[in-house]
Scaffold this motif. Structure first.
Motif, mmCIF file in Angstrom:
data_model
loop_
_atom_site.group_PDB
_atom_site.id
_atom_site.type_symbol
_atom_site.label_atom_id
_atom_site.label_comp_id
_atom_site.label_asym_id
_atom_site.label_seq_id
_atom_site.Cartn_x
_atom_site.Cartn_y
_atom_site.Cartn_z
ATOM 1 N N GLY A 77 56.019 -18.343 -7.514
ATOM 2 C CA GLY A 77 55.754 -18.199 -8.947
ATOM 3 C C GLY A 77 54.446 -18.862 -9.367
ATOM 4 N N GLN A 78 54.368 -19.239 -10.649
ATOM 5 C CA GLN A 78 53.092 -19.712 -11.212
ATOM 6 C C GLN A 78 52.769 -21.156 -10.841
ATOM 7 N N GLY A 79 53.812 -21.922 -10.443
ATOM 8 C CA GLY A 79 53.529 -23.343 -10.214
ATOM 9 C C GLY A 79 54.257 -23.950 -9.042
ATOM 10 N N ALA A 80 54.939 -23.135 -8.256
ATOM 11 C CA ALA A 80 55.683 -23.632 -7.073
ATOM 12 C C ALA A 80 56.460 -24.898 -7.404
ATOM 13 N N LEU A 81 57.161 -24.882 -8.532
ATOM 14 C CA LEU A 81 57.768 -26.128 -9.023
ATOM 15 C C LEU A 81 58.834 -26.674 -8.083
ATOM 16 N N VAL A 82 59.564 -25.789 -7.414
ATOM 17 C CA VAL A 82 60.609 -26.271 -6.496
ATOM 18 C C VAL A 82 59.949 -27.009 -5.329
ATOM 19 N N VAL A 95 57.988 -33.767 5.720
ATOM 20 C CA VAL A 95 58.211 -32.340 5.435
ATOM 21 C C VAL A 95 56.912 -31.558 5.612
ATOM 22 N N LYS A 96 57.068 -30.331 6.084
ATOM 23 C CA LYS A 96 55.933 -29.405 6.098
ATOM 24 C C LYS A 96 56.324 -28.247 5.185
ATOM 25 N N ILE A 97 55.556 -28.078 4.111
ATOM 26 C CA ILE A 97 55.972 -27.111 3.082
ATOM 27 C C ILE A 97 55.037 -25.910 3.048
ATOM 28 N N ASP A 98 55.622 -24.725 3.238
ATOM 29 C CA ASP A 98 54.910 -23.457 3.092
ATOM 30 C C ASP A 98 55.511 -22.692 1.912
ATOM 31 N N GLY A 99 54.720 -21.807 1.325
ATOM 32 C CA GLY A 99 55.253 -20.993 0.223
ATOM 33 C C GLY A 99 54.481 -19.702 0.088
ATOM 34 N N VAL A 100 55.175 -18.646 -0.311
ATOM 35 C CA VAL A 100 54.521 -17.338 -0.459
ATOM 36 C C VAL A 100 54.966 -16.675 -1.764
ATOM 37 N N ASP A 101 54.171 -15.708 -2.191
ATOM 38 C CA ASP A 101 54.539 -14.868 -3.329
ATOM 39 C C ASP A 101 53.800 -13.544 -3.168
ATOM 40 N N CYS A 102 54.350 -12.487 -3.747
ATOM 41 C CA CYS A 102 53.707 -11.178 -3.629
ATOM 42 C C CYS A 102 52.632 -10.976 -4.697
ATOM 43 N N SER A 103 52.474 -11.936 -5.603
ATOM 44 C CA SER A 103 51.504 -11.787 -6.682
ATOM 45 C C SER A 103 50.293 -12.685 -6.441
ATOM 46 N N PRO A 104 49.060 -12.082 -6.311
ATOM 47 C CA PRO A 104 47.873 -12.910 -6.070
ATOM 48 C C PRO A 104 47.655 -13.933 -7.175
ATOM 49 N N SER A 105 47.893 -13.555 -8.433
ATOM 50 C CA SER A 105 47.627 -14.512 -9.524
ATOM 51 C C SER A 105 48.586 -15.696 -9.448
ATOM 52 N N GLU A 155 65.689 -2.886 -20.976
ATOM 53 C CA GLU A 155 66.279 -2.911 -22.318
ATOM 54 C C GLU A 155 65.999 -4.230 -23.034
ATOM 55 N N LEU A 156 65.995 -5.319 -22.262
ATOM 56 C CA LEU A 156 65.719 -6.631 -22.862
ATOM 57 C C LEU A 156 64.210 -6.906 -22.971
ATOM 58 N N GLN A 157 63.394 -5.947 -22.492
ATOM 59 C CA GLN A 157 61.924 -6.065 -22.534
ATOM 60 C C GLN A 157 61.454 -7.412 -21.945
ATOM 61 N N LEU A 158 61.937 -7.687 -20.751
ATOM 62 C CA LEU A 158 61.700 -9.010 -20.178
ATOM 63 C C LEU A 158 60.229 -9.299 -19.873
ATOM 64 N N THR A 159 59.482 -8.283 -19.417
ATOM 65 C CA THR A 159 58.076 -8.555 -19.078
ATOM 66 C C THR A 159 57.310 -9.003 -20.332
ATOM 67 N N ARG A 160 57.594 -8.339 -21.456
ATOM 68 C CA ARG A 160 56.927 -8.719 -22.710
ATOM 69 C C ARG A 160 57.423 -10.082 -23.206
ATOM 70 N N ARG A 161 58.738 -10.237 -23.214
ATOM 71 C CA ARG A 161 59.304 -11.497 -23.729
ATOM 72 C C ARG A 161 58.868 -12.713 -22.925
ATOM 73 N N GLU A 163 56.236 -12.861 -21.192
ATOM 74 C CA GLU A 163 54.761 -12.883 -21.176
ATOM 75 C C GLU A 163 54.244 -13.073 -19.754
ATOM 76 N N VAL A 164 54.773 -12.244 -18.825
ATOM 77 C CA VAL A 164 54.316 -12.288 -17.438
ATOM 78 C C VAL A 164 53.559 -11.015 -17.109
ATOM 79 N N ASP A 165 52.810 -11.047 -15.986
ATOM 80 C CA ASP A 165 51.915 -9.933 -15.688
ATOM 81 C C ASP A 165 52.557 -8.851 -14.824
ATOM 82 N N GLY A 166 53.873 -8.856 -14.696
ATOM 83 C CA GLY A 166 54.503 -7.776 -13.940
ATOM 84 C C GLY A 166 56.009 -7.952 -13.862
#
Ligand SMILES: C[S@@+](CC[C@H](N)C(=O)[O-])C[C@H]1O[C@@H](n2cnc3c(N)ncnc32)[C@H](O)[C@@H]1O
Length: 243
Positions: A77-82, A95-105, A155-161, A163-166
């Motif tokens: 996600g946006q901040g790898a908070l976990v 610990v050795k921590i790696d992380g991935v996401d499918c979104s470049p931003s 129906e809940l218009q989640l992308t708009r609500r 305010e995410v880019d996808g």
């Protein structure tokens, strides 16, 4: 009318500010945000971070060698908070921590937050495990997946609500469990012996029976569920069959 359609429109505006508050993010996750970087979390992020921190601490207390635990976060996600909350609470050599996401931003944003907090972690772009090297194995693979059924989210218009880019932030496919199934299927070959997957969902969108059905074909053992009363989320833990 479904429960999600009744509850979400009321609760979401109330929680919107809290979920983006840099002060709360620092308090809950121990992560500082650089100016201008927008990061939000949800109840599942909180529960996953708490569960992972507990499990990592338990594993470190029990281990019989000096090898660092190997961790992979799917969908940082946006901040790898976990992941960054684990980095904030654990000595870096353990610990050795790696992380991935499918979104470049989101990968860029998480890398910026990690640098700002001076944590030595590796984040990169990957569609599930497509860019995770086949030699890599992990003691913990954890994911706050998109788990809202496509139709419900529209129906809940989640992308708009949100305010995410996808839609990838929330869209779990027809029944909400599609991304989870692919994750569970692919994760098995990246688990070290004794390793486990840890993931969280909200039952209002993905009921327990459907999660169990999604896990069933992949042979996870010793499946555990953690559901605190104070959060609407549930975390599931499953150990690889090679344990
Ligand atoms: C519900 S958000 C969780 C974000 C963050 N980890 C958190 O807990 O706040 C789901 C994340 O999974 C990512 N995601 C969705 N599908 C993915 C895929 N196929 N491969 C990698 N990441 C994916 C999304 O881009 C998004 O960042």
């Amino acid at each position: 009318m479904r429960l999600s359609h009744l509850v979400y429109p009321v609760v979401q505006p109330l929680l919107k500010r809290l979920r983006r508050s840099p002060w709360l993010i620092r308090y809950v996750f121990g992560v500082r945000l650089p100016r201008g970087v927008a990061v939000q979390y949800d109840p599942t992020t909180v529960l996953l971070a708490r569960t992972m921190n507990e499990m990592v601490a338990e594993s470190l207390a029990k281990r019989t060698n000096d090898r660092p635990l190997r961790l992979l976060e799917m969908g940082i996600g946006q901040g790898a908070l976990v992941s960054l909350s684990i980095a904030a609470q654990t000595p870096p050599d353990q610990v050795k921590i790696d992380g991935v996401d499918c979104s470049p931003s989101r990968v860029n944003s998480s890398q910026e937050v990690a640098r700002f907090n001076k944590h030595d972690v590796q984040f990169w772009l990957s569609d599930l495990f497509s860019e995770v090297t086949s030699e890599s194995t992990y003691d913990f693979i954890y994911f706050n997946p998109p788990y809202v059924p496509t139709q419900t989210g529209r129906e809940l218009q989640l992308t708009r609500r949100l305010e995410v880019d996808g839609d990838q932030m929330w869209d779990g496919g027809d029944d909400g469990a599609s991304v989870l199934r692919d994750f569970l299927d692919q994760s098995r070959r990246f688990l070290a012996p004794g390793g486990c997957v840890v993931f969280g969902v909200q039952e209002i969108f993905l009921p327990d029976a459907l999660v169990r059905e999604a896990m069933e074909p992949y042979g996870f053992q010793n499946v555990q569920k953690r559901k605190p009363r104070w959060l609407p989320s549930t975390v599931y833990i499953g150990y690889g069959a090679n344990e």
